[in-house]
Design an enzyme around this catalytic site. Structure first.
Site, PDB file in Angstrom:
ATOM      1  N   LEU A 148       0.880  -1.073  -0.055  1.00 25.73           N
ATOM      2  CA  LEU A 148      -0.002   0.242   0.004  1.00 25.73           C
ATOM      3  C   LEU A 148       0.899   1.170  -0.105  1.00 25.73           C
ATOM      4  O   LEU A 148       0.510   2.439  -0.389  1.00 25.73           O
ATOM      5  CB  LEU A 148      -0.838   0.101   1.299  1.00 25.73           C
ATOM      6  CG  LEU A 148      -2.112  -0.945   1.383  1.00 25.73           C
ATOM      7  CD1 LEU A 148      -2.510  -1.108   2.577  1.00 25.73           C
ATOM      8  CD2 LEU A 148      -3.159  -0.800   0.294  1.00 25.73           C
ATOM      9  N   GLY A 149       1.885   1.166   0.500  1.00 23.43           N
ATOM     10  CA  GLY A 149       2.762   2.232   0.711  1.00 23.43           C
ATOM     11  C   GLY A 149       4.039   2.253   1.819  1.00 23.43           C
ATOM     12  O   GLY A 149       4.072   0.917   2.307  1.00 23.43           O
ATOM     13  N   ASP A 197       3.211  13.815  15.674  1.00 30.34           N
ATOM     14  CA  ASP A 197       3.610  13.623  14.208  1.00 30.34           C
ATOM     15  C   ASP A 197       2.172  13.572  13.442  1.00 30.34           C
ATOM     16  O   ASP A 197       2.073  13.053  12.503  1.00 30.34           O
ATOM     17  CB  ASP A 197       4.364  12.342  13.928  1.00 30.34           C
ATOM     18  CG  ASP A 197       4.823  12.552  12.539  1.00 30.34           C
ATOM     19  OD1 ASP A 197       4.833  13.711  11.942  1.00 30.34           O
ATOM     20  OD2 ASP A 197       5.319  11.347  11.748  1.00 30.34           O
TER      21      ASP A 197
END
Ligand SMILES: *[C@@H]1O[C@H](CO)[C@@H](O)[C@H](O)[C@H]1NC(C)=O
Ligand SMILES: *[C@@H]1O[C@H](CO)[C@@H](O)[C@H](O)[C@H]1NC(C)=O
Ligand SMILES: *[C@@H]1O[C@H](CO)[C@@H](O)[C@H](O)[C@H]1NC(C)=O
Ligand SMILES: *[C@@H]1O[C@H](CO)[C@@H](O)[C@H](O)[C@H]1NC(C)=O
Ligand SMILES: *[C@@H]1O[C@H](CO)[C@@H](O)[C@H](O)[C@H]1NC(C)=O
Ligand SMILES: *[C@@H]1O[C@H](CO)[C@@H](O)[C@H](O)[C@H]1NC(C)=O
Ligand SMILES: *[C@@H]1O[C@H](CO)[C@@H](O)[C@H](O)[C@H]1NC(C)=O
Ligand SMILES: *[C@@H]1O[C@H](CO)[C@@H](O)[C@H](O)[C@H]1NC(C)=O
Ligand SMILES: *[C@@H]1O[C@H](CO)[C@@H](O)[C@H](O)[C@H]1NC(C)=O
Ligand SMILES: *[C@@H]1O[C@H](CO)[C@@H](O)[C@H](O)[C@H]1NC(C)=O
Length: 832
Positions: free
Chosen positions: A518-519, A637
């Protein structure tokens, strides 16, 4: 027969000879007494053991420290649990300690230098002719006359129970004690500095005996938590820990001191401990471990100044503070920003002289601070009412003792630190109101209250009695079961994340086939998978090359396993096998927000409704992290690529690898290793490494402005002017041209008011000073409940964090070496 002295011998003569020639024979293990001629020397093993074998006294070194202390711990509990420390302020640094008793009954500890005592118990009030010191089976270390083996405190010239450290054992009394000299002794628990250092720490737990005595935790002498007054069965602010049959312990509360004992059997091992992170715990030893049966503070209503005078707090409602009926906020502006600490003020003044005032019943409350209230014994509730009406300064009253239904508490000052419980755990508080306000206050609440009364008498009361009997039976049964599974803390502890088998995951992801990738997340690739027929999963695989990732991986597991919220991505399990470290999440079919805002997925245009929904969802998720979960978590983050969207485009916050838990009242922290993403980091974080919930608020503000404008706050490669989204937004907002900056394709679904409100809130979130930024609870309140935008405070011009950093830091070419800035490649989408 246990051995008492190391130099014991078959020959009495030899014994006498030994005593004469070696004046200092020392105690050997197993004895329970110390006498002037037999000190206790630190050889690493020797200790006194109480006659019933429950407690042990000797020299110890806390785990993780080389210092030596004299302390008391449980004899039969494998993990050394220290309940008392003598020389907590003055540790010895070598194995040279000598605990001895002087001939007049003073305990002293000396080190290598035999002459100066580093600790002393002080000379006893009455002279002793033949003193001994003894460790008793309840954990008390006492000095008494040799012949009197009694265990009644009158026979003690000195006892360790009068000088507790951080632990209250059954039989120990907290509060004030008058010594035989007439001096008053305050007995409080003082937390350790840290789990390895017994020196007095920040938190003190004790009884404030002013007014109606109340339990308190002080933090650096300032009130930190208030347990409220005793009502005969429990402390008003501690409704979960009740006296007697439906509780673990039974209290003995008497005017200025408090003690307790376990309810069922005296062999049950319980203790109260004020721990170094500011939590007071009631612990029970069961099933070979300490089980936290109760602890405080645990929700936001436990913060003493959250809701100011004449307002009360409700933990599961946002905003948490509510004015008492017929009162209004003292500072409307702060109140609108959900800061309730100014409290409320009376709408109509009392009219004492005409005698027209009445009372409103606020039920289910933790009673207000009683340190300045008046206690009247032996008066019926009607008597209390009349007494209050007859005194013009009386503002409220309540029943003093719910067991005998007698006596009253009278408040003549503002009512502070109230909580309204929603589970019928609290008491009735009668608040005095002017006649004009009575009607309105009653109109809103009383009708429901009256019908409530009737239901109470006819239905709830008999049910409650039945339930109570059932509870008694149940608690007896559960005691038999020795706490095996009752406390939710225990469940928490046992709550283990499902472990997946590596082969299952390999099957699910087609052996991590590139097609399923997916990444690339923060610490490695993310794959899509399918468990069985139905369940789609996302698998985050920690890259084997990444060395720093292991800690973050553990961090993420422990943290996220405890979190449950519909706006946080859900962790289904993990897999740790050989080299592999995998996290298994629910699959989010729409990928990351980043992709929709700036990426290829722009073909699917997000209309204003969807964007607004995403802003609110992220705000809720963040609010949960900051305030509502049992931990206080800073994500560190937050960015568009860490917001994932499910099939209905609901947002979920992901990637907790960088997140940090804050303890107690800790509100900010400093790190040397600044991690995060350009454009989202607050000035104080970039500059000084300071992070707090307010640095997350900054990132949230950036995110909001990006969602509205469809532009990145900082595009790598763009010039400063082009990329300063925050500054541009502020200028446009000032000039009333906000809508120009808004993503042009919004079309007719756009709600101008909502957009302007979001812009303003976004700008408030990116203020340079952390204290100028609202908390997430304020943010949410402003987003959903303020219709008139002009009521919101005006944001000052934002100061772009990164620009600040470039200008003022004058770092070298790399620009970040000294800060150890570790930016994430923003081009890589963190799928999880
Ligand atoms: C001391 O700490 C270590 C690591 O933190 C732990 O494994 C060990 O069990 C501890 N020992 C005791 C006696 O608590
Ligand atoms: C222990 O201390 C006592 C009193 O301070 C002293 O009389 C005795 O000699 C000491 N014993 C040793 C072995 O140091
Ligand atoms: C007790 O003995 C110590 C030394 O042994 C002495 O310093 C102290 O004054 C004595 N106290 C009393 C009350 O006699
Ligand atoms: C302390 O006492 C012990 C035993 O009484 C003795 O051997 C030692 O020399 C003494 N040390 C000092 C510094 O007086
Ligand atoms: C105190 O003494 C009584 C009777 O001598 C005994 O029953 C009790 O267990 C003792 N308590 C402690 C704490 O030693
Ligand atoms: C200890 O307790 C007393 C009352 O029992 C209280 O007045 C005092 O403030 C407490 N001490 C500290 C350091 O908070
Ligand atoms: C203090 O108690 C709380 C609540 O039980 C617990 O979560 C925390 O870990 C404890 N802190 C320490 C240092 O033991
Ligand atoms: C008492 O009542 C009268 C009339 O109802 C009113 O005018 C007066 O102001 C009241 N007194 C006070 C002290 O409020
Ligand atoms: C309360 O009343 C009871 C019985 O009437 C009496 O014994 C007791 O002393 C009274 N207590 C006080 C504090 O007046
Ligand atoms: C009203 O109550 C306060 C506090 O109990 C007391 O100090 C004051 O004297 C009382 N006033 C009258 C008139 O009774």
């Amino acid at each position: 027969m246990e051995r008492r002295i190391s130099c014991s011998s078959s020959s009495a003569l030899f014994f006498v000879f030994l005593l004469l020639s070696w004046p200092a024979c020392s105690v050997s293990s197993g004895a329970d007494t110390l006498s002037p001629d037999r000190p206790l020397l630190d050889d690493g093993v020797t200790a006194l053991v109480s006659s019933g074998g429950r407690f042990r006294l000797g020299f110890f070194g806390p785990n993780g420290s080389t210092n030596r202390y004299v302390g008391i711990w449980y004899n039969n509990i494998p993990d050394q649990t220290v309940v008392w420390v003598a020389n907590r302020r003055h540790p010895l640094t070598t194995l040279s300690g000598n605990l001895s008793l002087t001939t007049n009954g003073t305990l002293t500890i000396t080190g290598e230098d035999n002459t100066t005592a580093i600790w002393s118990s002080g000379s006893p009030a009455s002279g002793l002719r033949n003193p001994v010191a003894r460790i008793l089976d309840d954990g008390n270390f006492v000095v008494q006359e040799a012949g009197s083996n009694g265990n009644d405190s009158n026979s003690f010239a000195w006892q360790s129970f009068d000088f507790p450290t951080d632990t209250l054992l059954p039989g120990m009394a907290l509060g004030q004690k008058q010594l035989r000299t007439g001096a008053i002794l305050n007995i409080n628990l003082t937390a350790w500095m840290s789990s390895t250092d017994p020196a007095p720490g920040q938190y003190v737990f004790g009884l404030d005996v002013r007014g109606d005595p109340q339990l308190f935790i002080w933090s650096d002498t300032r009130p930190y938590w208030r347990g409220g007054p005793w009502n005969g069965r429990w402390f008003s602010g501690v409704p979960e820990v009740r006296d007697g049959a439906d509780g673990v312990i039974s209290f003995n509360f008497n005017k200025d001191h408090l003690s307790y004992r376990p309810v069922s059997q005296s062999s049950t091992i319980v203790r109260w401990t004020m721990n170094s992170s500011g939590q007071l715990q009631l612990l029970v030893w069961a099933e070979q471990s300490w089980i936290v049966s109760w602890y405080i503070p645990k929700d936001r209503c436990d913060q003493i100044f959250l809701c100011g005078p004449n307002s009360y707090c409700r933990s599961n409602i946002s905003p948490p503070c509510t004015c008492l009926p017929a009162f209004h906020p003292r500072n409307q502006r702060n109140w609108n920003m959900l800061d309730g600490s100014d409290g409320c003020t009376r709408t109509t003044p009392l009219d004492c002289l005409n005698n027209t005032d009445g009372f409103f019943t606020q039920s289910d409350t933790k009673l207000p601070d009683t340190s300045r209230s008046t206690v009247v014994a032996n008066l019926s509730l009607e008597g209390c009412r009349a007494l209050c009406l007859s005194n013009c300064s009386c503002r409220a009253y309540a029943e003093l003792d719910i067991r005998t239904a007698s006596g009253c508490l009278i408040w003549t000052e503002d009512l502070t630190d109230m909580t309204v419980y929603q589970r019928g755990l609290g008491q009735d508080l009668y608040v005095r109101l002017a006649a004009a306000d009575l009607a309105s206050a009653s109109a809103s609440e009383s009708s429901h209250h009256h019908s409530g009364r009737n239901i109470l008498l006819t239905v709830v009361l008999p049910l409650a009695i039945l339930l109570f009997l059932a509870c008694v039976a149940y608690s007896i049964w559960r005691w038999k079961k020795r706490f095996s599974q009752i406390h939710y803390e225990a469940e928490d502890k046992d709550m283990e994340l499902p472990l997946f088998d590596l082969n299952t995951i390999k099957d699910a992801t087609d052996d991590f086939s590139p097609d399923n990738k997916l990444g690339e997340g923060g610490f490695g690739p993310v794959y899509k998978g399918k468990l069985g027929e139905e369940q789609e999963i996302a698998v985050k695989r920690l890259s084997k090359t990444s060395t720093q990732g292991v800690d973050e991986f553990k961090n993420e597991i422990t943290l996220i396993a405890k979190l449950q919220h519909r706006n946080l991505v859900k962790l289904l399990g993990c897999c740790i096998q050989g080299e592999e470290r995998l996290l298994i999440y629910e699959y989010m079919s729409n990928g990351s927000l980043d992709n929709f805002l700036f990426g290829e997925a722009q073909t699917v245009f997000l209309d204003w409704r969807a964007r607004y929904n995403i802003i609110l969802g992220v705000a809720r998720g963040l609010l949960y992290l900051h305030h509502d979960s049992r931990l206080r978590i800073v994500h560190r983050d937050l960015k568009a690529s860490n917001i994932l969207l499910d099939k209905d485009m609901n947002p979920k916050i992901s990637d907790f690898g960088m997140a940090r838990i804050f303890g107690g009242d800790e509100s900010e922290s400093i790190t040397k290793r600044v991690v995060g993403t350009y454009g989202y980091m607050s000035p104080e974080y970039v500059m000084d490494g300071i992070f707090s919930i307010k640095s997350d608020v900054f990132s949230f503000g950036v995110l909001v402005l990006e969602i509205i404008s469809g532009k990145r706050n900082r595009n790598v490669g763009q010039s400063m002017e082009q990329s300063n989204l925050l500054g541009n937004m502020w200028i446009m907002s000032k000039e009333g041209k906000c809508l120009d900056l808004v993503d042009t394709k919004f079309g007719h679904l756009l709600s101008e008011n909502e957009v302007l409100r979001c812009v303003k809130v976004g700008l408030l979130c990116v203020q340079k000073q952390p204290e100028d930024r609202p908390t997430m609870s304020s943010v949410l309140a402003m987003l959903v409940s303020v219709d008139n935008i002009s009521l919101l405070p005006e944001p000052k011009q934002p100061d772009q964090a990164d620009r600040h950093h470039d200008k003022d830091c004058k770092l070298g070419d790399s620009g970040m070496s000294s800060l150890q800035l570790v930016p994430y490649p923003d081009t890589a989408t963190n799928i999880l």
